[in-house]
Design a protein around this motif. Sequence first.
Motif, PDB file in Angstrom:
ATOM      1  N   ILE A  13       0.912  -1.191  -0.172  1.00 22.81           N
ATOM      2  CA  ILE A  13       0.007   0.016   0.016  1.00 22.81           C
ATOM      3  C   ILE A  13       1.181   1.210   0.082  1.00 22.81           C
ATOM      4  N   TRP A  14       1.949   1.220   0.738  1.00 21.82           N
ATOM      5  CA  TRP A  14       2.837   2.418   0.858  1.00 21.82           C
ATOM      6  C   TRP A  14       3.613   2.541  -0.597  1.00 21.82           C
ATOM      7  N   GLU A  15       4.153   1.435  -1.193  1.00 22.71           N
ATOM      8  CA  GLU A  15       4.848   1.755  -2.298  1.00 22.71           C
ATOM      9  C   GLU A  15       3.784   2.235  -3.588  1.00 22.71           C
ATOM     10  N   GLN A  16       2.493   1.561  -3.491  1.00 20.93           N
ATOM     11  CA  GLN A  16       1.529   2.024  -4.338  1.00 20.93           C
ATOM     12  C   GLN A  16       1.175   3.682  -4.202  1.00 20.93           C
ATOM     13  N   GLY A  17       1.188   4.130  -2.867  1.00 24.19           N
ATOM     14  CA  GLY A  17       0.907   5.224  -2.381  1.00 24.19           C
ATOM     15  C   GLY A  17       2.160   6.416  -2.904  1.00 24.19           C
ATOM     16  N   GLU A  18       3.442   5.842  -2.778  1.00 23.38           N
ATOM     17  CA  GLU A  18       4.403   6.671  -2.997  1.00 23.38           C
ATOM     18  C   GLU A  18       4.358   6.890  -4.857  1.00 23.38           C
ATOM     19  N   ARG A  19       4.127   5.810  -5.520  1.00 21.45           N
ATOM     20  CA  ARG A  19       4.036   5.784  -7.170  1.00 21.45           C
ATOM     21  C   ARG A  19       3.166   6.943  -7.362  1.00 21.45           C
ATOM     22  N   HIS A  20       1.982   6.975  -6.933  1.00 19.08           N
ATOM     23  CA  HIS A  20       0.781   7.709  -6.924  1.00 19.08           C
ATOM     24  C   HIS A  20       1.206   9.140  -6.737  1.00 19.08           C
ATOM     25  N   ASP A  21       1.768   9.244  -5.619  1.00 17.93           N
ATOM     26  CA  ASP A  21       2.204  10.793  -5.385  1.00 17.93           C
ATOM     27  C   ASP A  21       3.176  11.476  -6.137  1.00 17.93           C
ATOM     28  N   ALA A  22       4.183  10.621  -6.736  1.00 12.26           N
ATOM     29  CA  ALA A  22       5.267  10.861  -7.791  1.00 12.26           C
ATOM     30  C   ALA A  22       4.702  11.350  -9.029  1.00 12.26           C
ATOM     31  N   ALA A  23       3.550  10.834  -9.327  1.00 15.30           N
ATOM     32  CA  ALA A  23       2.791  11.101 -10.506  1.00 15.30           C
ATOM     33  C   ALA A  23       1.698  12.142 -10.506  1.00 15.30           C
ATOM     34  N   THR A  24       1.325  12.651  -9.238  1.00 14.46           N
ATOM     35  CA  THR A  24       0.190  13.468  -9.025  1.00 14.46           C
ATOM     36  C   THR A  24       0.956  14.783  -8.736  1.00 14.46           C
ATOM     37  N   GLY A  25       0.367  15.965  -9.357  1.00  8.89           N
ATOM     38  CA  GLY A  25       0.906  17.257  -9.183  1.00  8.89           C
ATOM     39  C   GLY A  25       0.218  18.196  -8.206  1.00  8.89           C
ATOM     40  N   GLU A  26      -1.049  17.812  -8.121  1.00 11.29           N
ATOM     41  CA  GLU A  26      -2.194  18.545  -7.141  1.00 11.29           C
ATOM     42  C   GLU A  26      -2.063  17.766  -5.633  1.00 11.29           C
ATOM     43  N   ARG A  27      -1.774  18.612  -4.767  1.00  4.14           N
ATOM     44  CA  ARG A  27      -1.443  18.332  -3.150  1.00  4.14           C
ATOM     45  C   ARG A  27      -2.735  17.642  -2.735  1.00  4.14           C
ATOM     46  N   ALA A  28      -3.891  18.239  -3.107  1.00  2.20           N
ATOM     47  CA  ALA A  28      -5.075  17.647  -2.572  1.00  2.20           C
ATOM     48  C   ALA A  28      -5.463  16.254  -2.944  1.00  2.20           C
ATOM     49  N   GLN A  29      -4.806  15.813  -4.216  1.00  2.80           N
ATOM     50  CA  GLN A  29      -4.933  14.478  -4.585  1.00  2.80           C
ATOM     51  C   GLN A  29      -4.002  13.474  -4.046  1.00  2.80           C
ATOM     52  N   LYS A  30      -2.867  13.954  -3.516  1.00  4.08           N
ATOM     53  CA  LYS A  30      -1.624  12.973  -3.066  1.00  4.08           C
ATOM     54  C   LYS A  30      -2.316  12.214  -1.844  1.00  4.08           C
ATOM     55  N   ASN A  31      -1.542  11.109  -1.648  1.00  4.81           N
ATOM     56  CA  ASN A  31      -1.870  10.485  -0.434  1.00  4.81           C
ATOM     57  C   ASN A  31      -1.112  10.804   0.738  1.00  4.81           C
ATOM     58  N   LEU A  32      -0.091  11.180   0.579  1.00  4.13           N
ATOM     59  CA  LEU A  32       0.813  11.722   1.731  1.00  4.13           C
ATOM     60  C   LEU A  32       0.909  10.999   2.878  1.00  4.13           C
ATOM     61  N   PHE A  33       1.284   9.739   2.496  1.00  3.78           N
ATOM     62  CA  PHE A  33       1.376   8.661   3.745  1.00  3.78           C
ATOM     63  C   PHE A  33       2.514   8.704   4.574  1.00  3.78           C
ATOM     64  N   ILE A  34       2.345   8.334   5.922  1.00  3.04           N
ATOM     65  CA  ILE A  34       3.327   8.168   6.821  1.00  3.04           C
ATOM     66  C   ILE A  34       4.440   7.397   6.196  1.00  3.04           C
ATOM     67  N   THR A  35       5.829   7.192   6.707  1.00  9.41           N
ATOM     68  CA  THR A  35       6.606   6.266   6.421  1.00  9.41           C
ATOM     69  C   THR A  35       6.212   4.789   6.998  1.00  9.41           C
TER      70      THR A  35
END
Length: 195
Positions: A13-35
């Motif tokens: 889940i964390w790795e998927q979230g990191e990939r999503h955030d790297a490809a997403t420019g808009e902050r409100a759309q990011k996951n911003l997961f804890i490590t």
Amino acid sequence: MLTSQVLSRLQAIWEQGERHDAATGERAQKNLFITPDTGRFLYQLLRHANPQCVLEIGTSNGYSTLWLALALRDRPGSITSLDILPAKQQQAAAHLQDFALSDKVTLRCEDAGAYLSAQADSSVDMVFLDADRSCYAAYWPALCRVLRPGGLIVVDNVLSHAAECADFIRLVLATEGYLAETYQIGKGQFVIVKD
């Protein structure tokens, strides 16, 4: 117990979230997961302290919520998790359902300031604070009031966003009756105990 299977699912889940955030420019759309190491740290704290009432301010997509709920899955404590974005809470609800943890967490789409003002004195054992850092100083008086003696507050991102957290950290350190320290775990954890 955290099995290797559960840890693998959390890592995925964390790795998927990191990939999503790297490809997403808009902050409100990011996951911003804890490590993941922050998740393990929170898990350890909750397993040791066995809190009855945990408050999470900043659900996002529920990755941190999973770690909190897993720590209490076989214990009587419960978690209330607040976020102002309904879409993120829907994703958090799906994660909790996937892990069969929905009964441990109440998700509320509500402003944290309003929620805190309605809570009883000394009613919360632990707070995980991972939301809009510009609001933390305004939350502080209410956090002091609702946190029980001996209770903990853990604040994420205090090293990665040091400038944004500086005023809040100064405020906490200047408050009599609280002991706080920053730990180099994840993006920086500021741990506050009500002495």
